[in-house]
Design a protein around this motif. Structure first.
Motif: not given
Length: 388
Positions: A20-21, A26-27, A236-238, A246-249
């Motif tokens: 999922s990550i 990719q999105q 929490t949905d995966v 991604v926000l943390a990155v």
């Protein structure tokens, strides 16, 4: 401003959270190079999330507890960011006992230690995002956890082996944060870390939460309510978990990283009574309790204790235990303010949509008999290959 070109290594990329990550990366950053490091390769013939392009990922095979193998993977990938999500979540039959404690500790704690050491020693890695868990706080079943935030203490020896392993590993991750680059001969190059603590996970391709609750139908357990049934849970949905990663990155790669050295709780932003959560899942199989009976918590705990006693005598693994009873009546949800303030996190999939899609996906798996094995832990304990 983010550097346009990044090289991201995701541990456990063939697993539930890792895939999922990768999908979310990719999105949001199609120009970034993505590498997966896992004990197994994905099943290239299996149809995963249709918008996940596994052909655009470089798949590296290896063990997170093997320092030389991890160093080799980092050298090959020249990763600038490591997202360490590989770990072991014990199935329900093992969650409330200590039967596989050494295995869980080795993978979740030692594996994290190895990943940190190799990443610090790398000439390329700048940021390290770790997949922690709310279980680092809430797994002591003696207490209730309403609207918790990051000021709550992590678990003690009274927790489950999973919660303990996540709490221990989190300490390692946060201590490794090194904004001045003074550790492990970093030569002034910052090494920034953050620990994300999502609430209980589910989602499409979930192999634990949705399946275990759906299985209550066949066992004729849906009429029974332990306690009053109104205790609030966070799930929490995966895909929201992936979004937070991604926000943390992005935060750690920014000119003013505010997530560095922080542990951050988050959920789906919509706590739900545990009973309602279960009933919504059952409704997708047209299963509705025609009658209901409330069982006092104390009575359920005694029954579970007796069940556990006889299960241990006959060498059986049961999902009904004192721990599962106290879990079912627990109040456990987060306020999520820090995630919103620091990361700008807001769920991209709301709870109702997430549950509906997850149940439909699991129905398709059941119909095609494409279900994940519940023997994951047994395989890991025997040293066999399994997705993280």
């Amino acid at each position: 401003m983010l550097v346009s070109s990044q090289r991201i290594l995701v541990t456990g990329g063939a697993g539930f959270v890792g895939r999922s990550i990768i999908w979310r990366l990719q999105q949001t950053h199609p120009d970034w190079d993505i590498f997966s490091y896992d004990k197994v390769l994905p099943d290239f013939d299996r149809k995963y999330n249709p918008s996940l392009d596994i052909s655009k990922v470089t798949w590296l095979e290896g063990d997170i507890t093997d320092l030389s193998a991890v160093e080799s993977a980092l050298a090959k990938s020249k990763a600038t960011v490591v997202i360490h999500t590989a770990g072991l979540v014990p199935p329900l039959a093992y969650r409330y006992s200590r039967r596989i404690e050494p295995t869980v500790h080795h993978i979740n704690v030692v594996g994290t230690q190895v990943m940190l050491q190799a990443s610090r020693n790398s000439h390329f890695v700048q940021a390290f995002v770790w997949t922690g868990s709310v279980c680092a706080v809430i797994d002591d079943v003696r207490y209730q956890y309403p609207c918790i935030n990051e000021t709550w203490r992590t678990t003690s020896r009274n927790s489950t082996i999973y919660g303990e392993s996540k709490a221990k590993a989190e300490v390692l991750v946060l201590r490794a944060n090194d904004p001045l680059g003074t550790q492990a001969d970093r030569r002034g190059k910052p090494f920034l870390t953050t620990a994300l603590r999502p609430s209980v996970l589910f989602g499409p391709e979930d192999y634990q939460l949705i399946p275990s609750i759906q299985a209550c139908i066949a066992k004729n357990e849906i009429p029974y309510i332990i306690g009053d049934g109104f205790n609030l849970w966070d799930v929490t949905d995966v895909r929201n978990v992936a979004h937070a990663h991604v926000l943390a990155v992005e935060n750690l790669l920014s000119s003013s990283p505010t997530a560095a050295g922080e542990a951050i709780l988050f959920g789906n932003g919509c706590p739900i009574p545990f009973r309602d959560f279960c009933c919504y899942i059952w409704s997708h199989w047209n299963a509705y309790p025609t009658w209901q009976i409330h069982i006092p918590v104390g009575v359920a705990a005694v029954i579970a204790g007796i069940s556990g006693f006889f299960s241990s005598i006959f060498g059986l693994h049961t999902t009904f235990s004192k721990g599962s009873v106290y879990d079912a009546v627990a109040v456990r949800y987060v306020d999520g303010k820090k995630a919103e303030l620091i990361l700008g996190y807001k769920p991209i999939i709301d709870l109702e949509e997430a549950l509906h899609e997850s149940c439909l996906e699991y129905k398709k798996r059941l119909e095609s008999k494409d279900v994940d094995s519940q023997a994951t832990v047994k395989k890991v304990a025997k040293g066999e290959k399994t997705t993280a």
